[in-house]
Design an enzyme around this catalytic site. Sequence first.
Site, PDB file in Angstrom:
ATOM      1  CG  ASP A   1      -5.044   2.910  19.101  1.00 35.19           C
ATOM      2  OD1 ASP A   1      -4.759   4.107  18.948  1.00 35.19           O
ATOM      3  OD2 ASP A   1      -6.147   2.530  19.509  1.00 35.19           O
ATOM      4  CG  HIS A   2      -2.511   7.193  15.121  1.00 31.32           C
ATOM      5  ND1 HIS A   2      -3.806   6.901  14.778  1.00 31.32           N
ATOM      6  CD2 HIS A   2      -2.476   8.538  15.277  1.00 31.32           C
ATOM      7  CE1 HIS A   2      -4.512   8.015  14.725  1.00 31.32           C
ATOM      8  NE2 HIS A   2      -3.728   9.032  15.024  1.00 31.32           N
TER       9      HIS A   2
ATOM     10  CG  HIS B   1      -7.788   6.335  18.215  1.00 32.24           C
ATOM     11  ND1 HIS B   1      -6.800   5.442  17.878  1.00 32.24           N
ATOM     12  CD2 HIS B   1      -8.208   6.867  17.032  1.00 32.24           C
ATOM     13  CE1 HIS B   1      -6.632   5.434  16.562  1.00 32.24           C
ATOM     14  NE2 HIS B   1      -7.479   6.293  16.033  1.00 32.24           N
TER      15      HIS B   1
ATOM     16  N   GLY C   1       0.847  -1.209   0.000  1.00 31.99           N
ATOM     17  CA  GLY C   1       0.000   0.000   0.000  1.00 31.99           C
ATOM     18  C   GLY C   1       0.873   1.246   0.000  1.00 31.99           C
TER      19      GLY C   1
ATOM     20  CB  THR D   1       0.686   4.269  -4.406  1.00 32.60           C
ATOM     21  OG1 THR D   1      -0.264   3.200  -4.337  1.00 32.60           O
ATOM     22  CG2 THR D   1       1.846   3.853  -5.265  1.00 32.60           C
ATOM     23  N   GLY D   2      -0.438   4.699  -1.099  1.00 32.99           N
ATOM     24  CA  GLY D   2      -1.583   5.250  -0.357  1.00 32.99           C
ATOM     25  C   GLY D   2      -1.210   6.427   0.529  1.00 32.99           C
TER      26      GLY D   2
ATOM     27  CE  LYS E   1      -9.181   3.344  13.577  1.00 34.87           C
ATOM     28  NZ  LYS E   1      -9.384   4.494  12.722  1.00 34.87           N
TER      29      LYS E   1
HETATM   30  C1  BG6 Z   1      -7.860   7.884  12.729  1.00 37.52           C
HETATM   31  C2  BG6 Z   1      -9.289   7.976  12.274  1.00 37.52           C
HETATM   32  O1  BG6 Z   1      -7.623   6.655  13.351  1.00 37.52           O
HETATM   33  O2  BG6 Z   1      -7.611   8.939  13.645  1.00 37.52           O
HETATM   34  C3  BG6 Z   1      -9.578   9.329  11.657  1.00 37.52           C
HETATM   35  O3  BG6 Z   1      -9.540   6.959  11.309  1.00 37.52           O
HETATM   36  C4  BG6 Z   1      -9.191  10.433  12.614  1.00 37.52           C
HETATM   37  O4  BG6 Z   1     -10.947   9.447  11.315  1.00 37.52           O
HETATM   38  C5  BG6 Z   1      -7.763  10.237  13.111  1.00 37.52           C
HETATM   39  O5  BG6 Z   1      -9.295  11.669  11.919  1.00 37.52           O
HETATM   40  C6  BG6 Z   1      -7.426  11.234  14.200  1.00 37.52           C
HETATM   41  O6  BG6 Z   1      -6.061  11.119  14.519  1.00 37.52           O
HETATM   42  P1  BG6 Z   1      -5.239  12.338  15.074  1.00 37.52           P
HETATM   43  O7  BG6 Z   1      -3.881  11.797  15.349  1.00 37.52           O
HETATM   44  O8  BG6 Z   1      -5.268  13.404  14.015  1.00 37.52           O
HETATM   45  O9  BG6 Z   1      -5.953  12.808  16.303  1.00 37.52           O
END
Ligand code: BG6
Length: 491
Positions: free
Chosen positions: A182-183, A245, A12, A14-15, A153
């Site tokens: 989960d960033h 999150h 992925g 190029t995404g 995710k």
């Molecule tokens: C992502 C969601 O996981 O988190 C998005 O899919 C959301 O919809 C984004 O905009 C928000 O992340 P951050 O780091 O900008 O708060």
Amino acid sequence: MRIDPFSLVIFGATGDLTQRKLYPALYNLCRENLLPENYSVVAIGRREKSQEQLEADIRNAVKQFSRENHHDEAQFGEFLSRFSYYQLEFNDSQGYSRLKTYLEEQEEIWHTEGNRIFFLAVAPEYFPVISDELHNHGMATNERSWQRLVVEKPFGQNLPSAIALNNDVRKTFAEENIYRIDHYLGKEMAQNIMVIRFANTLFEPLWNNRYIDHVQISLAETIGVEGRGPYYEQAGALRDMVQNHALQLLTLIAMEPPVSLDTESVRDEKVKVLRSLKIREQDVVRGQYGPDREGKLLGYRQEDRVSPQSQTETFVALKTTIHNFRWAGVPFYLRTGKRLPQKYTEIVISFKSLPGVLYFEQEDLGPNVLVIRLQPDEGIYLQFNAKRPGTHSLIQPVSMDFCQNCHNGFNSPEAYERLLYDVMRGDSTLFTRWDEVEYSWKFVDQIAQWWDTTTEPIPIYPSQTWGPRASAELLKKEGRDWLRFMETEVF
Ligand code: BG6
């Protein structure tokens, strides 16, 4: 710490995610000298792309999205030389045989010893396809080296689909080699929550239902769905933000002290919180953004590839409780939404007031409040009561405010830098273990089922407001308000 040589294989490439997050994060790790001497990156996409085009993409991505603006051209050239592009249709089995040979050639060139990180920055329906093909072509296991799988995710749509997905990838990769991203866990202040709690005598003894009145977690966004209509129609705010999150932040706030800081001990405690969560139907509010009051912004139903009758929620507020000895009786309020007036993520711990004697006879005396801010500022804010200067014995709330990223020259690492770095060194503490995913889905599925069976139309809130009225009422009926401290004057 020594990091083993490795090849990073991005599906992925190029995404959007690769351009916005992965290339800039890799570049920043390179600048910080955190990459090992021997590594290479194989970018895989379905489109045709020359080496020159790939390098131009990386250059643009770094220029546009990296927190580091300046770069040393020699170092950058060396960094670019580690990348190569491989064109592949994800379900073309023959393409994987050629990929295997290609990877082995790259590994020879860059001395990466067969260690591989497969990063799936693709739609979830491709997770099992790709992991199966990697398995069938003998790319996913090798006794003399390690192979890790990173998945983005959403991990499923609900519990049954998450189980099916998990069974699929587990056929090929062992749980300890799967890194579910989960960033939010990569954000600096999310990592700081455990430190604030467990490294401060000031807080930990009070961190329970005897002293804490309630907790609020807000994840507010100003953007709308930004062209992600088809994905968002399936997900909605509940699956997009709460399942992952918001619940992850809640577990960090509520978990018991782990027996040690190793990965499994921390995750064990987080899972216990998820297993203890309770929710009632009347404590959940949903809403969908409409146009703003001036009619400049489109409503959700007018967005590209969104149904004009859509019942998908772009806002969720809820009250949940944790049934254990520490938290019984303490409400945890969560809210998240798109097209709200401000972008911020904040956790508010509101302490109980002292008995209503002495100073507490003064009616407007505020509670002690601890705020952990994740973004846009990263910091901690503490509100307490003090005497107002002067001859009258008046009391006023004052605050101490620590802002980590407000200092000149301080530039926090992006979440993906930390997460990629952890995958490279094999530390999965900041990734979600399967049972965390499982219990989060159980919690979220109950809510989704209530909504699936209701005939009530979804409430619409104007863009750039704080969601439907019922969100404020959820707290009002319990004598509380959503609290916001970011603009408060610092004394
Ligand atoms: C992502 C969601 O996981 O988190 C998005 O899919 C959301 O919809 C984004 O905009 C928000 O992340 P951050 O780091 O900008 O708060």
